[in-house]
Design a protein around this motif. Structure first.
Motif, PDB file in Angstrom:
ATOM      1  N   LEU A 940       0.832  -1.208   0.000  1.00  0.00           N
ATOM      2  CA  LEU A 940       0.000   0.000   0.000  1.00  0.00           C
ATOM      3  C   LEU A 940       0.862   1.252   0.000  1.00  0.00           C
ATOM      4  O   LEU A 940       0.569   2.237  -0.679  1.00  0.00           O
ATOM      5  CB  LEU A 940      -0.912   0.010   1.226  1.00  0.00           C
ATOM      6  CG  LEU A 940      -2.157  -0.860   1.117  1.00  0.00           C
ATOM      7  CD1 LEU A 940      -2.873  -0.918   2.447  1.00  0.00           C
ATOM      8  CD2 LEU A 940      -3.102  -0.301   0.063  1.00  0.00           C
ATOM      9  N   MET A 941       1.942   1.171   0.779  1.00  0.00           N
ATOM     10  CA  MET A 941       2.813   2.343   0.916  1.00  0.00           C
ATOM     11  C   MET A 941       3.448   2.692  -0.432  1.00  0.00           C
ATOM     12  O   MET A 941       3.540   3.868  -0.807  1.00  0.00           O
ATOM     13  CB  MET A 941       3.896   1.997   1.952  1.00  0.00           C
ATOM     14  CG  MET A 941       4.423   3.166   2.693  1.00  0.00           C
ATOM     15  SD  MET A 941       3.128   3.995   3.604  1.00  0.00           S
ATOM     16  CE  MET A 941       3.394   5.618   3.005  1.00  0.00           C
ATOM     17  N   PHE A 942       3.888   1.626  -1.157  1.00  0.00           N
ATOM     18  CA  PHE A 942       4.480   1.854  -2.501  1.00  0.00           C
ATOM     19  C   PHE A 942       3.442   2.487  -3.425  1.00  0.00           C
ATOM     20  O   PHE A 942       3.736   3.373  -4.215  1.00  0.00           O
ATOM     21  CB  PHE A 942       4.985   0.529  -3.107  1.00  0.00           C
ATOM     22  CG  PHE A 942       6.360   0.164  -2.611  1.00  0.00           C
ATOM     23  CD1 PHE A 942       7.439   1.036  -2.819  1.00  0.00           C
ATOM     24  CD2 PHE A 942       6.603  -1.030  -1.936  1.00  0.00           C
ATOM     25  CE1 PHE A 942       8.708   0.707  -2.367  1.00  0.00           C
ATOM     26  CE2 PHE A 942       7.867  -1.338  -1.475  1.00  0.00           C
ATOM     27  CZ  PHE A 942       8.923  -0.473  -1.681  1.00  0.00           C
ATOM     28  N   LYS A 943       2.207   2.003  -3.256  1.00  0.00           N
ATOM     29  CA  LYS A 943       1.138   2.536  -4.098  1.00  0.00           C
ATOM     30  C   LYS A 943       0.973   4.042  -3.847  1.00  0.00           C
ATOM     31  O   LYS A 943       0.876   4.853  -4.773  1.00  0.00           O
ATOM     32  CB  LYS A 943      -0.167   1.785  -3.761  1.00  0.00           C
ATOM     33  CG  LYS A 943      -1.291   2.054  -4.716  1.00  0.00           C
ATOM     34  CD  LYS A 943      -2.465   1.140  -4.374  1.00  0.00           C
ATOM     35  CE  LYS A 943      -3.742   1.687  -4.957  1.00  0.00           C
ATOM     36  NZ  LYS A 943      -4.910   1.122  -4.330  1.00  0.00           N
ATOM     37  N   ILE A 944       0.986   4.401  -2.548  1.00  0.00           N
ATOM     38  CA  ILE A 944       0.845   5.829  -2.198  1.00  0.00           C
ATOM     39  C   ILE A 944       2.000   6.624  -2.787  1.00  0.00           C
ATOM     40  O   ILE A 944       1.818   7.702  -3.369  1.00  0.00           O
ATOM     41  CB  ILE A 944       0.819   6.008  -0.665  1.00  0.00           C
ATOM     42  CG1 ILE A 944      -0.415   5.332  -0.067  1.00  0.00           C
ATOM     43  CG2 ILE A 944       0.818   7.489  -0.293  1.00  0.00           C
ATOM     44  CD1 ILE A 944      -0.444   5.330   1.447  1.00  0.00           C
ATOM     45  N   ALA A 945       3.220   6.067  -2.626  1.00  0.00           N
ATOM     46  CA  ALA A 945       4.411   6.787  -3.093  1.00  0.00           C
ATOM     47  C   ALA A 945       4.349   6.981  -4.614  1.00  0.00           C
ATOM     48  O   ALA A 945       4.634   8.072  -5.122  1.00  0.00           O
ATOM     49  CB  ALA A 945       5.663   6.005  -2.711  1.00  0.00           C
ATOM     50  N   ASP A 946       3.929   5.916  -5.327  1.00  0.00           N
ATOM     51  CA  ASP A 946       3.849   6.034  -6.793  1.00  0.00           C
ATOM     52  C   ASP A 946       2.839   7.116  -7.183  1.00  0.00           C
ATOM     53  O   ASP A 946       3.091   7.933  -8.074  1.00  0.00           O
ATOM     54  CB  ASP A 946       3.412   4.687  -7.412  1.00  0.00           C
ATOM     55  CG  ASP A 946       4.513   3.639  -7.246  1.00  0.00           C
ATOM     56  OD1 ASP A 946       5.652   4.063  -6.904  1.00  0.00           O
ATOM     57  OD2 ASP A 946       4.252   2.440  -7.429  1.00  0.00           O
ATOM     58  N   GLU A 947       1.723   7.115  -6.475  1.00  0.00           N
ATOM     59  CA  GLU A 947       0.702   8.120  -6.810  1.00  0.00           C
ATOM     60  C   GLU A 947       1.211   9.527  -6.539  1.00  0.00           C
ATOM     61  O   GLU A 947       0.978  10.460  -7.306  1.00  0.00           O
ATOM     62  CB  GLU A 947      -0.567   7.857  -5.993  1.00  0.00           C
ATOM     63  CG  GLU A 947      -1.428   6.776  -6.616  1.00  0.00           C
ATOM     64  CD  GLU A 947      -2.645   6.446  -5.776  1.00  0.00           C
ATOM     65  OE1 GLU A 947      -2.933   7.214  -4.843  1.00  0.00           O
ATOM     66  OE2 GLU A 947      -3.278   5.413  -6.056  1.00  0.00           O
ATOM     67  N   GLU A 948       1.916   9.668  -5.412  1.00  0.00           N
ATOM     68  CA  GLU A 948       2.432  10.993  -5.045  1.00  0.00           C
ATOM     69  C   GLU A 948       3.479  11.440  -6.063  1.00  0.00           C
ATOM     70  O   GLU A 948       3.548  12.606  -6.433  1.00  0.00           O
ATOM     71  CB  GLU A 948       3.022  10.911  -3.625  1.00  0.00           C
ATOM     72  CG  GLU A 948       3.310  12.243  -2.979  1.00  0.00           C
ATOM     73  CD  GLU A 948       2.045  13.049  -2.675  1.00  0.00           C
ATOM     74  OE1 GLU A 948       2.145  14.279  -2.687  1.00  0.00           O
ATOM     75  OE2 GLU A 948       0.970  12.457  -2.441  1.00  0.00           O
ATOM     76  N   ALA A 949       4.287  10.462  -6.551  1.00  0.00           N
ATOM     77  CA  ALA A 949       5.336  10.795  -7.519  1.00  0.00           C
ATOM     78  C   ALA A 949       4.717  11.319  -8.816  1.00  0.00           C
ATOM     79  O   ALA A 949       5.251  12.224  -9.460  1.00  0.00           O
ATOM     80  CB  ALA A 949       6.177   9.556  -7.805  1.00  0.00           C
ATOM     81  N   LYS A 950       3.544  10.744  -9.183  1.00  0.00           N
ATOM     82  CA  LYS A 950       2.890  11.172 -10.429  1.00  0.00           C
ATOM     83  C   LYS A 950       2.507  12.644 -10.394  1.00  0.00           C
ATOM     84  O   LYS A 950       2.397  13.301 -11.413  1.00  0.00           O
ATOM     85  CB  LYS A 950       1.625  10.325 -10.653  1.00  0.00           C
ATOM     86  CG  LYS A 950       1.931   8.950 -11.216  1.00  0.00           C
ATOM     87  CD  LYS A 950       0.663   8.303 -11.769  1.00  0.00           C
ATOM     88  CE  LYS A 950       0.898   6.839 -12.095  1.00  0.00           C
ATOM     89  NZ  LYS A 950       0.243   5.944 -11.131  1.00  0.00           N
ATOM     90  N   LYS A 951       2.240  13.144  -9.145  1.00  0.00           N
ATOM     91  CA  LYS A 951       1.806  14.547  -9.044  1.00  0.00           C
ATOM     92  C   LYS A 951       2.942  15.517  -9.379  1.00  0.00           C
ATOM     93  O   LYS A 951       2.690  16.678  -9.673  1.00  0.00           O
ATOM     94  CB  LYS A 951       1.312  14.838  -7.620  1.00  0.00           C
ATOM     95  CG  LYS A 951       0.030  14.116  -7.260  1.00  0.00           C
ATOM     96  CD  LYS A 951      -0.401  14.512  -5.863  1.00  0.00           C
ATOM     97  CE  LYS A 951      -1.549  13.638  -5.383  1.00  0.00           C
ATOM     98  NZ  LYS A 951      -1.771  13.804  -3.952  1.00  0.00           N
ATOM     99  N   ARG A 952       4.196  15.049  -9.284  1.00  0.00           N
ATOM    100  CA  ARG A 952       5.379  15.847  -9.594  1.00  0.00           C
ATOM    101  C   ARG A 952       5.421  17.166  -8.823  1.00  0.00           C
ATOM    102  O   ARG A 952       5.638  18.218  -9.393  1.00  0.00           O
ATOM    103  CB  ARG A 952       5.448  16.197 -11.107  1.00  0.00           C
ATOM    104  CG  ARG A 952       4.964  15.134 -12.031  1.00  0.00           C
ATOM    105  CD  ARG A 952       5.982  14.609 -13.026  1.00  0.00           C
ATOM    106  NE  ARG A 952       7.356  14.454 -12.623  1.00  0.00           N
ATOM    107  CZ  ARG A 952       7.813  13.441 -11.898  1.00  0.00           C
ATOM    108  NH1 ARG A 952       6.994  12.526 -11.424  1.00  0.00           N
ATOM    109  NH2 ARG A 952       9.084  13.345 -11.608  1.00  0.00           N
TER     110      ARG A 952
END
Length: 1171
Positions: A940-952
């Motif tokens: 789940l944490m990786f999922k959050i991090a990936d989503e946050e990274a997309k926001k740039r």
């Protein structure tokens, strides 16, 4: 209300009186008359006899002072109650202000204009200002200390009256012509008042009085009319405020001399004279009206000419100046009150509230319950219940009947459309009558019903418990009165004026003197009778055979509904006296006995008479209202006294009178003896007298007589008691039992102890529930006292304190009584959780209290203690539930595993999915982390991090998220390792178990997450590092770090990486590297043609100026390979590590150069402390 003349004071030398004023606060009466007469009187009641209070107490003049100073006739007297001043004025225009000093009145100030005569003076509501008006139009407003505030001459106007508004903002000036002008308090004219009551009046009129009630005691109803204006021709108008368009109009039909409101604005007295029809002369009368113009009473007063009227402060007396006399009249107000089951219910108004304050005063325990009721119309009581009749609200003319119990709790209510002017109730019905119709409601109160009764109730509910009957209908009693209020509004020529009811009869009186008798509960018209006067109040005796009627003039007469002397009671006709000839005047209250149809009590002026068979006993001086008459005792309440201070009713105001037969029997028993007394009681039998005899016989231990008497008064318990006494041997034992029977418990206990029967003394105290004394007796005894009893006593005392919420005291007794259940409750209430924990630990396993204690801990969030309690009583399921409830999932998982419970996995998954549905991902991660499901948390944490990274937006936040995810994976690794070690304790070497752990990991998990746990964190770490180095000016280092980023195109978009590399390399003047970065950017498939164009333009600009060659040896080729493949990279500088010795982080296993890391206290990648 009822009113009668009570006293007359003559003025010496027959000097005619002009005015009278009664000081509301201190009770002084000032009267002025011809030849400068001015007297101050004070009536004091003598209170030698404590029982006689109020109006019944004799009153004498305690002050009778003549004030010298005026020469002409004194025309105006007015009090300033707040400052104890009296202001008077005579026909020569002399004004004197008098003050009280050491019990006498003295002149304080004098004022004389010598121009004109004072017509009226008025102090404002707070006593600060006085307004004086002269006949010639002069107005003076002065302050209480004698200073003039302002003065004004109203040209060409003759003034006659003045009045202040309650808020002192407005002055009303009454002219000699009969007009009234409204001015502000500075003397500026506002408007002329419209006189609606003078429409089509011809000829000259003058104002008889203006009185504006200032609201000091509250108002009878919201928006109540309070400004009364009356003219000498008898026309009167009562207004809500000074320019009320719609005043209440009254035509009194008399010549009015003076008017005044009572102390609470509920009654207006209009005094003057009226043409008597039979005689040619005028008769002095005082008429009494309500604020809405209803006529209450007429008082005729002897004498030639009435001059003035003034109320006493409490509204119970009125003073009238007639010729050279002051007449006093007593008033018996219609209080809103009732009496039900030892409770006096009364209502009063308060200045700070619009509602009525209804007090339910339990006279037995002296407790009171207060209830605020809007627009209360009346209070009616019967048995244990009372009915409050109220007005629903102004917008809709509906009325409510609320059924309450004796502490004011509403049990039921009904909305009706007719005005409940008269309300009566029986044990089963409430009857409310308007002028034209009556409504019946068969009320019910909750009690346990048998199945048979329930069926009956259901049936009557269908048939209708509420009905309406018009007074002109003739109902047959076969259920023809439907609940249809429409017919109730048909007017009748002969309106209803009173009603009364018993369980089987309803009687309705009408203005013409006709009386209708209906049967209850069917409401069928049985008969009509006609009287020769208009009834005002009617009451039926207990067997509905005789009707008592009090008419509007206070004359009491009787009317027999059932012919007397029928059946076996043939001698009853002579004994009963003749109701036709019976008549009493000035009666204002009467009550039949509840248990004897021939007994009643009545109030005549200030005396109470008791009648048996229409023969009076000697009267008793009292002014109380009769509550109840039964068992030869009359309960009476001094409402006048109670309402002087309604918030603190006193038991002294409740008086019990015994009637003569009871007093005589008691005297006979005491003086003559039981034998003779029994003969007397035989002749005058009554259960109460037999009980008196039985009790006297018991005292003397005459058991046969006692038993006979108990039989005669049908007291089964008494008979049983006498039998029990007969079985006792010792005399002293009998005496002790008798003492206990009469409630003399101290005496009984002493007797038991003298007989050395401590056990009996203790059982007596236990019966009484006096456990403190039980404990004392148990402790005082020699020998060991009964342990079980002692524990019971401790627990009972503990209960006593717990009931009063004194938990600390309760704990001490429960500890001694070993009452663990109540102890747990006390600890919980005291929030003494340590004590509760100690208690849980001291209980044996599987004790029934443990689950309760566990639940207590759960409610306050103490998980460990709750779990221990549940496990101690062998309820692991409850323990797990507690953990789940308190979000302690790791503990829950651990417990589930230890107790081989299957359901924790699904439960956890369920809760997690519930959180995810609500998009609470971080809470889910926390949940998994607490439950030691590290891999799920990491995913789940990786999922959050990936989503946050997309926001740039915030790369530092993204790095933190990746670090957290990687740390969760590390936790997972160590968990696998330990579980394998635990499985293989001592069997294999450590290396083997670690290998087994890794193999299990491989089999179970997502390879990317477990192996590349740190890749995301590394990528963002170097991305941030390169930028920091670039901004700090270390361009070479920045370029090296950016080169290193090329491995992470799967995490950071290639555009970002190569753009950064191009900037760093161009800054480092390594144009060869820069050129390769541009080539990469121009060939990216993720970019569209338009997006690539700027890169191509920029490359053209740069490389036309600089040749694409690196100054130094190509950096791309310069990264040396180690013998085992790639060299580690320093996480502080981003350079490859070539030294043999370097530092490695214990958490994330990343390396750094030793000389670089020594400046850091935390690992730059995972931020764990540097060892």
């Amino acid at each position: 209300m009822f009113i009668y003349l009570s006293k007359k004071i003559a003025i010496p030398n027959s000097i005619r009186l002009k005015c009278v004023s009664w000081n509301k606060d201190q009770g002084f009466i000032a009267c002025g008359g011809d030849d400068g007469l001015l007297k101050v009187l004070k009536l004091e009641t003598q209170t030698d006899d404590a029982k006689v209070k109020g109006l019944a107490a004799p009153s004498n003049l305690s002050m009778n002072q003549t004030l010298e100073g005026h020469s002409g006739a004194v025309q105006v007297v007015t009090w300033n109650e707040q400052y104890q001043k009296l202001t008077t004025s005579d026909q020569n225009g002399l004004i004197i202000v008098w003050m009280l000093y050491k019990g006498s009145w003295y002149e304080e100030m004098i004022n004389n204009r010598n121009k004109s005569v004072v017509r009226s003076m008025s102090w404002n509501a707070d006593g600060q200002k006085i307004c004086i008006v002269y006949e010639d139009g002069a107005v003076i407003v002065g302050s209480v200390d004698g200073n003039r505030i302002w003065g004004k001459e109203l040209k060409g106007i003759q003034l006659a009256h003045v009045a202040w508004s309650p808020d002192s903002k407005i002055l009303l000036f009454g002219m000699a012509s009969g007009e009234i002008h409204i001015y502000d308090n500075q003397g500026n004219f506002i408007v002329k008042m419209t006189m609606s009551c003078l429409v089509n009046v011809t000829g000259a009129v003058s104002i008889a009085g203006i009185h504006w009630y200032p609201g000091t005691e509250g108002y009878v109803e919201p928006d109540c009319p309070c400004l009364a204006i009356c003219f000498d021709n008898g026309r009167c108008q009562i207004m809500r405020y000074e320019n009320d368009e719609n005043p209440v109009l009254i035509d009194t039909g008399m010549n009015v001399a003076s008017i005044q409101w009572n102390h609470c604005g509920s009654v207006l007295a209009v005094a003057g004279s009226q043409k008597a029809v039979s005689l040619d002369k005028d008769v002095n009368v005082v008429q009494f009206y309500t604020p809405v113009g209803e006529h209450l009473r007429t008082l005729k007063v002897p004498g030639k000419q009435m001059a003035a009227v003034s109320w006493e402060g409490g509204g119970l007396r009125i003073a009238l100046a007639v010729d050279s006399f002051i007449y006093f009249a007593n008033i018996r107000p219609d209080y809103k009150w009732g009496y039900c089951s030892n409770t006096v219910v009364y209502a009063y108004t308060r200045p700070d509230r619009l509602e009525y304050c209804v007090v339910f005063w339990d006279t037995k325990n002296n407790e009171k319950y207060v209830k605020y009721v809007k627009s209360l119309l009346s209070i009616t009581t019967c048995g244990d219940f009372c009915i409050l009749a109220t007005k629903a609200d102004d917008s809709h003319p509906q009325y409510v009947l609320v059924l309450c119990n004796s502490i004011g709790t509403p049990l039921d209510s009904k909305y009706i459309d007719t005005d409940p002017l008269f309300v009566t109730m029986t044990k089963t019905h409430v009857i409310a009558a308007s002028k034209d119709a009556f409504y019946t409601w068969q009320y019910r109160v909750a009690k346990k019903l048998t199945a048979l009764e329930i069926n009956q109730v259901a049936r009557t509910r269908k048939e209708g418990r509420e009905r309406v009957y018009h007074i002109d209908d003739n109902p047959s009693g076969t259920g023809d009165g439907a609940l249809d209020f429409a017919k109730a509004f048909t007017a009748t020529r002969d309106p209803i004026c009173c009603i009364t009811a018993t369980d089987k009869t309803l009687v309705v009186g009408r203005d013409s003197g006709t009386i209708h008798r209906y049967s209850l509960p069917t409401v069928g018209l049985v008969q009509k009778y006609s009287l020769n006067h208009r009834p005002y109040q009617i009451t039926l005796n207990c067997n509905s055979s005789r009707l008592a009627i009090i008419d509007i003039a206070g004359v009491l007469t009787f009317f027999d509904l059932e012919p007397r002397g029928s059946g076996d009671d043939s001698g009853g006709v002579q004994a009963g006296g003749d109701p036709q000839k019976f008549e009493r005047k000035d009666v204002w209250d009467m009550k039949w006995a509840n248990d004897n149809p021939d007994l009643f009590a009545m109030m005549e002026k200030t005396r109470m008479y008791v009648f048996r068979n229409l023969d009076p006993e000697e009267p008793i001086q009292t002014s109380g209202y009769i509550c109840n008459f039964e068992d030869l005792e009359i309960k009476s309440v001094l409402l006048d006294e109670i309402l002087k201070d309604p918030e603190r009713p006193n038991k002294d105001y409740l008086i019990n009178f015994e009637i003569r037969s009871l007093r005589d029997s008691r005297a006979l028993i005491e003086k003559v003896g039981i034998e003779d007394a029994s003969q007397f009681i035989e002749d005058n039998p009554h259960p109460r007298l037999w009980r008196l005899l039985a009790e006297a016989a018991l005292q003397k231990l005459d058991l046969t007589m006692a038993e006979q008497s108990f039989v005669r008064c049908r007291d089964y318990q008494g008979i049983e008691f006498v039998k029990r006494l007969g079985n006792l041997q010792s005399e002293s034992m009998k005496q002790a039992e008798v003492a206990a029977y009469f409630g003399r418990f101290e005496e009984a206990e002493r007797m038991y102890l003298d007989m050395d029967r401590r056990d009996l003394a203790i059982s007596l105290r236990i019966k009484l529930g006096d456990w403190f004394r039980v404990l004392q007796l148990l402790k005082s005894g020699s020998g060991d006292s009964d342990d079980a009893l002692q524990e019971q006593a401790y627990n009972a005392i503990g209960d006593y304190f717990a009931d009063r919420q004194k938990w600390l005291n309760a704990v001490q007794y429960y500890l001694q009584g070993r009452n663990q259940e109540r102890l747990a409750e006390c600890y919980y209430m005291l929030e003494d959780y340590e004590g509760l924990e100690r208690l849980a630990n001291s209980l044996p396993e599987n004790h029934r209290l443990l689950p309760e204690i566990g639940q207590m801990f759960v409610t306050v969030g103490m998980c460990d203690q709750a779990v221990n309690a549940y496990l101690k009583c062998n309820q692991p399921k409850a323990a797990v539930d507690a953990c789940v409830h308190l979000n302690q999932w790791n503990k829950a998982v651990e417990l589930a595993k230890n107790h081989n419970m299957k359901e924790i996995g699904p439960l956890l998954a369920k809760y997690a999915s519930h959180l995810l549905e609500k998009n609470k991902i971080l809470e889910t991660v926390e949940l998994y982390r607490k439950a030691h499901h590290f891999l799920d948390a990491a995913k789940l944490m990786f999922k959050i991090a990936d989503e946050e990274a997309k926001k740039r937006t915030k790369p530092l936040r993204v790095k933190k998220l990746y670090v957290l995810a990687a740390l969760l994976v590390e936790n997972y690794h160590s968990q696998m390792k330990t579980s394998q070690q635990n499985k293989a304790k001592g069997k294999k070497s450590e290396a083997m178990s670690a290998l087994a752990g890794l193999l299990e990991e491989d089999a179970s998990s997502d390879v990317r997450i477990v192996d590349g746990a740190w890749r995301g964190a590394e990528a963002y770490h170097f991305f941030l590092l390169a930028q920091r180095q670039l901004y700090a000016g270390y361009v070479d280092n920045a370029m090296r770090t950016a080169l290193y980023l090329r491995d992470y195109e799967d995490i950071i978009p290639a555009v970002e990486i190569y753009s950064l590399l191009a900037i760093c390399s161009s800054a480092n003047r390594a144009f060869g590297t820069c050129s390769r970065a541009f080539i990469k950017l121009e060939s990216l498939e993720s970019l569209s043609a338009e997006q690539r164009q700027p890169y191509e333009d920029l490359a053209l600009q740069i490389f036309t100026k600089y040749s694409p060659k690196d100054n130094r040896k190509s950096e791309l080729d310069s990264i040396p390979e180690g013998s085992e493949g790639k060299l580690p990279t320093c996480i502080v500088t981003g350079r490859p590590i070539t030294e043999y010795q370097f530092w490695m982080c214990s958490v994330c296993k990343h390396c750094a150069l030793e000389q670089e890391i020594c400046n850091h206290r935390f690992c730059p990648l995972c931020h764990s402390a540097v060892a």
